[in-house]
Motif scaffolding. Structure first.
Motif, PDB file in Angstrom:
ATOM      1  N   SER A 104       0.822  -1.205   0.000  1.00 27.12           N
ATOM      2  CA  SER A 104       0.000   0.000   0.000  1.00 27.12           C
ATOM      3  C   SER A 104       0.859   1.259   0.000  1.00 27.12           C
ATOM      4  CB  SER A 104      -0.928  -0.007   1.223  1.00 27.12           C
ATOM      5  OG  SER A 104      -1.731   1.139   1.237  1.00 27.12           O
ATOM      6  N   ILE A 133       2.484   1.771  -3.391  1.00 27.19           N
ATOM      7  CA  ILE A 133       1.589   2.333  -4.403  1.00 27.19           C
ATOM      8  C   ILE A 133       1.467   3.844  -4.234  1.00 27.19           C
ATOM      9  CG2 ILE A 133      -0.794   2.369  -5.234  1.00 27.19           C
ATOM     10  CD1 ILE A 133      -0.962  -0.596  -4.404  1.00 27.19           C
ATOM     11  N   TYR A 174      -1.495   1.034 -10.964  1.00 29.27           N
ATOM     12  CA  TYR A 174      -2.529   1.256  -9.942  1.00 29.27           C
ATOM     13  C   TYR A 174      -3.596   0.166  -9.993  1.00 29.27           C
ATOM     14  CZ  TYR A 174      -6.414   3.320  -7.424  1.00 29.27           C
ATOM     15  OH  TYR A 174      -7.459   3.529  -6.556  1.00 29.27           O
ATOM     16  N   PHE A 175      -4.107  -0.156 -11.177  1.00 30.16           N
ATOM     17  CA  PHE A 175      -5.152  -1.168 -11.284  1.00 30.16           C
ATOM     18  C   PHE A 175      -4.637  -2.556 -10.911  1.00 30.16           C
ATOM     19  CE2 PHE A 175      -7.444   1.940 -13.981  1.00 30.16           C
ATOM     20  CZ  PHE A 175      -8.671   1.873 -13.341  1.00 30.16           C
ATOM     21  N   CYS A 184      -2.535  -3.129  -8.523  1.00 31.23           N
ATOM     22  CA  CYS A 184      -2.278  -3.199  -7.079  1.00 31.23           C
ATOM     23  C   CYS A 184      -3.357  -2.538  -6.225  1.00 31.23           C
ATOM     24  CB  CYS A 184      -0.932  -2.542  -6.760  1.00 31.23           C
ATOM     25  SG  CYS A 184       0.473  -3.217  -7.656  1.00 31.23           S
ATOM     26  N   GLN A 185      -4.453  -2.058  -6.823  1.00 36.88           N
ATOM     27  CA  GLN A 185      -5.411  -1.255  -6.078  1.00 36.88           C
ATOM     28  C   GLN A 185      -6.080  -2.026  -4.932  1.00 36.88           C
ATOM     29  OE1 GLN A 185      -8.909  -0.074  -8.196  1.00 36.88           O
ATOM     30  NE2 GLN A 185      -9.040  -1.950  -9.389  1.00 36.88           N
ATOM     31  N   LYS A 186      -6.194  -3.335  -5.041  1.00 35.77           N
ATOM     32  CA  LYS A 186      -6.864  -4.096  -3.991  1.00 35.77           C
ATOM     33  C   LYS A 186      -6.101  -4.049  -2.672  1.00 35.77           C
ATOM     34  CE  LYS A 186      -4.746  -8.534  -5.233  1.00 35.77           C
ATOM     35  NZ  LYS A 186      -5.015  -9.954  -5.610  1.00 35.77           N
ATOM     36  N   TYR A 187      -4.812  -3.722  -2.735  1.00 35.68           N
ATOM     37  CA  TYR A 187      -4.010  -3.676  -1.514  1.00 35.68           C
ATOM     38  C   TYR A 187      -4.100  -2.329  -0.799  1.00 35.68           C
ATOM     39  CZ  TYR A 187      -1.815  -7.878  -3.422  1.00 35.68           C
ATOM     40  OH  TYR A 187      -1.590  -9.125  -3.937  1.00 35.68           O
ATOM     41  N   ILE A 188      -4.624  -1.297  -1.465  1.00 33.89           N
ATOM     42  CA  ILE A 188      -4.597   0.057  -0.895  1.00 33.89           C
ATOM     43  C   ILE A 188      -5.443   0.127   0.377  1.00 33.89           C
ATOM     44  CG2 ILE A 188      -5.260   2.453  -1.233  1.00 33.89           C
ATOM     45  CD1 ILE A 188      -4.376   2.279  -4.063  1.00 33.89           C
TER      46      ILE A 188
END
Length: 291
Positions: free
Chosen positions: A211, A214, A273-274, A276-280
């Motif tokens: 997170s 990112i 971003y797309f 890795c976005q699930k980790y934000i």
């Protein structure tokens, strides 16, 4: 019982209607966010004359002229764009890596130590998050020039200083949630601090680690002001600076090339971003709530 059954469908209908209204409202809001990106993409396929005739007009026979200008500038311009891409990639990749490694180790040590000095350092990191950049930018630029930090390697140190506040805060919140018994068991087995951190603590910190990575990547990749103040622009340019330099003298602006470069510069960060976005949200919640 009959009255309760009659009320349940009414409540369900109200909830369904509320969800539909909320969906419509959020869809309208999302259009306003997506529209600028769409218009930039659309105008990147036009020439300067085509953009002047109508910003909202669809591309026609002039399609790809913006990208043709970009490709010509990449190989034959005064400052080829491929050098800019390499510079931005270098600063972003190594800057984020330096921030992640240093701040995660720092946060772990600060949270596992009860000394007064560690507490003071932690609160200094938190305080740095609320200090406006404008208060320190001129002093920073002068200091960086004195210390010869006006190159891609030197600016990594500056990014580490400015990125440490948020990163230490998020990592510290997550470290508090890690049972210290796990680390004590590793020490009993003969693991030293370095092995304990990289073998035990770091894998547990993965959600927050990703997170923070990112957030820092998006910041450094899109940053304009800090590289503009620090770097020697005759030798090094990041993508935002290169795009700004397309505004020529006497009011001339190569709008077509600017639009094309903007599109080509946002594609890598959007893909990243797309992916890795699930980790934000997972990392933010882990770092801010569990602590």
């Amino acid at each position: 019982m009959a009255m309760m059954k009659a009320k349940e469908p009414k409540q369900h209908k109200k909830q369904t209607l509320g969800m539909k209204i909320m969906t419509i409202v959020l869809s309208i809001i999302s259009i306003f966010y997506v529209a600028p990106v769409f218009f930039v993409l659309m105008n990147s396929f036009k020439s300067n004359a085509g953009i002047s005739r109508g910003v909202f007009n669809l591309p026609n026979a002039e399609t790809f002229q913006g990208f043709q200008s970009y490709i010509t500038g990449m190989f034959f311009g005064d400052f080829p764009f491929w050098q800019t891409i390499l510079c931005s990639f270098f600063i972003t990749v190594f800057g984020v890596a330096l921030i992640l490694v240093c701040t995660s180790m720092c946060a772990w040590y600060l949270m596992r130590s009860n000394s007064l000095i560690c507490k003071i350092i932690y609160y200094f990191c938190i305080f740095s998050m609320v200090v406006p950049f404008q208060m320190v930018m001129f002093t920073l630029a002068k200091t960086a020039d004195t210390l010869k930090l006006t190159n891609p390697l030197g600016i990594l140190v500056v990014y580490l200083g400015f990125g440490a506040g948020l990163a230490v805060f998020m990592f510290s919140g997550f470290v508090k949630s890690i049972p210290i018994e796990i680390e004590e068991a590793a020490n009993v087995d003969g693991a030293g601090p370095i092995k304990t951190f990289f073998g035990i603590v770091l894998p547990i910190m993965k959600p927050t680690f990703i997170s923070v990575g990112i957030l820092e990547t998006m910041w450094i990749w899109n940053d304009y002001l800090l590289p503009y103040l620090i770097l020697d622009k005759s030798l090094y340019k990041t993508i935002p600076i290169h795009i700004q330099y397309l505004n020529g003298s006497y009011g001339h602006t190569d709008t077509s090339a600017i639009m094309a470069l903007i599109v080509l510069s946002i594609v890598p960060i959007i893909i990243f971003y797309f992916a890795c976005q699930k980790y934000i949200i997972e990392g933010v919640v882990a770092g801010a709530v569990k602590g």
